[in-house]
Enzyme design. Structure first.
Site, PDB file in Angstrom:
ATOM      1  N   THR A 125      54.001   5.406  45.842  1.00  0.00           N
ATOM      2  CA  THR A 125      53.763   6.808  46.147  1.00  0.00           C
ATOM      3  C   THR A 125      52.364   6.963  46.728  1.00  0.00           C
ATOM      4  O   THR A 125      51.413   6.365  46.227  1.00  0.00           O
ATOM      5  CB  THR A 125      53.894   7.716  44.904  1.00  0.00           C
ATOM      6  OG1 THR A 125      53.418   9.031  45.226  1.00  0.00           O
ATOM      7  CG2 THR A 125      53.106   7.193  43.724  1.00  0.00           C
ATOM      8  N   ASP A 127      50.828   9.571  46.388  1.00  0.00           N
ATOM      9  CA  ASP A 127      50.165  10.506  45.482  1.00  0.00           C
ATOM     10  C   ASP A 127      49.362   9.811  44.386  1.00  0.00           C
ATOM     11  O   ASP A 127      48.529  10.449  43.734  1.00  0.00           O
ATOM     12  CB  ASP A 127      51.201  11.422  44.822  1.00  0.00           C
ATOM     13  CG  ASP A 127      52.020  12.203  45.826  1.00  0.00           C
ATOM     14  OD1 ASP A 127      51.547  12.380  46.966  1.00  0.00           O
ATOM     15  OD2 ASP A 127      53.133  12.632  45.478  1.00  0.00           O
ATOM     16  N   GLN A 273      50.050  11.719  56.873  1.00  0.00           N
ATOM     17  CA  GLN A 273      49.414  10.904  55.828  1.00  0.00           C
ATOM     18  C   GLN A 273      50.288   9.743  55.357  1.00  0.00           C
ATOM     19  O   GLN A 273      49.775   8.760  54.831  1.00  0.00           O
ATOM     20  CB  GLN A 273      49.080  11.788  54.619  1.00  0.00           C
ATOM     21  CG  GLN A 273      48.059  12.852  54.910  1.00  0.00           C
ATOM     22  CD  GLN A 273      48.131  13.982  53.900  1.00  0.00           C
ATOM     23  OE1 GLN A 273      47.461  13.962  52.878  1.00  0.00           O
ATOM     24  NE2 GLN A 273      48.956  14.984  54.189  1.00  0.00           N
TER      25      GLN A 273
END
EC number: 2.7.1.90
Length: 342
Positions: A125, A127, A273
């Site tokens: 991920t 994140d 991103q």
């Protein structure tokens, strides 16, 4: 042994590096056979496969995305989903699965393991919010892309004497915003972990203008202001029950312009991103995770996720890794506040 490989959830730089490492070591060292399941959990759910041999993974190390495709399919939301997966694995002669994904993909893997499926997880991920691992591949690439964007935005903000609000990904964790904001010299960084006061943001912006510089505000897509200052208007849910985030940057820019009288614009980096070639760090981390994952499969150490702790790759229970999100500790956020408004 015949092993299935799938990639689920949002795409991420480094996915192909994991697939390549798993297949190359699995074939060359252990003599295993592989099959790729297409489009996340939809693959084993519907029997969607593609060949996955050494020739199929040649040259994919620097490629972004995933050659297997992805989706946000949740088999536990589909009638007889688990039974269909088990039947398709048996029909394909698949003995075990390597699931590469984030919170949702590995959450499904955890439940399937508890129901008897032999599965190994690899964390993915941008994140960086998975528990039990210090870093996930894709995060470094996303941070570098956001940082480079902020670098470029400084000059145009100065030229036009305006505030630029940069909205970055991260859902409910502020790791990308914090790291990219610090590395890019942002004047204000707003994270989901702490509600922000729009009046204080406006004060920081005005302080920056008083020094004859233009401010850059970095805001995570999941950041939210103090209660009563804004109502969320988008309640659309995906298959895992997540609200689609986005829009906080535009709202914030409008508020800043109204409160300061200075022009403010928004830049939403969005999927930029997570696209394109991975950084060297992510290529190496993804490769190491893939090599350790096939070791775990060969040893039959099921129900584990590969994790980076310090500089080591270790195995942790899937249930531990998916129990709760890893968010930014507020004390780390406080470290950055010395730069706000400067």
């Amino acid at each position: 042994m015949r092993i299935g490989v799938l990639t689920g959830g949002g795409d991420c730089p480094g996915l192909n590096a994991v697939i390549r490492a798993v297949v190359r070591k699995g074939v060359d060292v252990y003599g295993h056979e592989f099959v790729g399941f297409r489009d996340g959990w939809r693959g084993p759910l519907e029997g969607l496969t593609r060949p996955l041999g050494i020739a199929d993974v040649r040259g994919i190390l620097p490629r972004g995305g995933t050659i297997l495709g992805s989706s946000r399919t949740n088999p536990f939301k589909i009638e007889n989903g688990v039974e269909r997966i088990k039947d398709n694995l048996a029909a394909q002669g698949v003995d075990a699965l390597i699931a590469i994904g984030g919170e949702d993909t590995l959450g499904v893997a955890t439940k399937l393991y508890e129901l008897g499926v032999q599965v190994i997880g690899v964390p993915k991920t941008i994140d960086n919010d998975l528990g039990a691992t210090d870093y996930t591949f894709g995060f470094d690439t996303a941070v570098n892309i956001a940082m480079e964007a902020i670098d470029r935005l400084h000059t145009t903000a100065e030229s036009h004497h305006r505030t630029l609000v940069v909205e970055v990904m991260g859902r409910h964790a502020g790791w990308i915003a914090l790291h990219a904001g610090l590395a890019g010299g942002a004047n204000v960084i707003l994270l989901p972990e702490r509600q922000f006061d729009v009046e204080q943001v406006a004060t920081y912006v005005e302080k920056r203008f008083q020094k004859q510089y233009a401010p850059i505000v970095v805001v995570a897509e999941g950041a939210h202001p103090l209660d009563g200052q804004m109502q969320l208007h988008n309640q659309e849910l995906d298959a895992f029950g997540h609200v689609r985030l986005g829009g906080i940057g535009q709202w914030l820019a409008e508020q800043i312009e109204a409160k300061t009288g200075k022009e403010a614009r928004t830049v939403v980096l969005g999927h930029i991103q997570r696209g394109g070639t991975p950084t060297a760090f992510d290529r190496v981390l993804a490769t190491r995770l893939g090599l350790h994952a096939i070791d775990a499969v060969h040893e039959g150490d099921w129900g584990k996720m590969m994790a980076m702790q310090g500089t080591d790759i270790v195995r942790v229970p899937l249930a531990e890794a998916t129990r709760e999100l890893k968010t930014v500790p507020l004390e780390r956020y406080a470290e950055a506040e010395v730069f706000f408004g400067s």
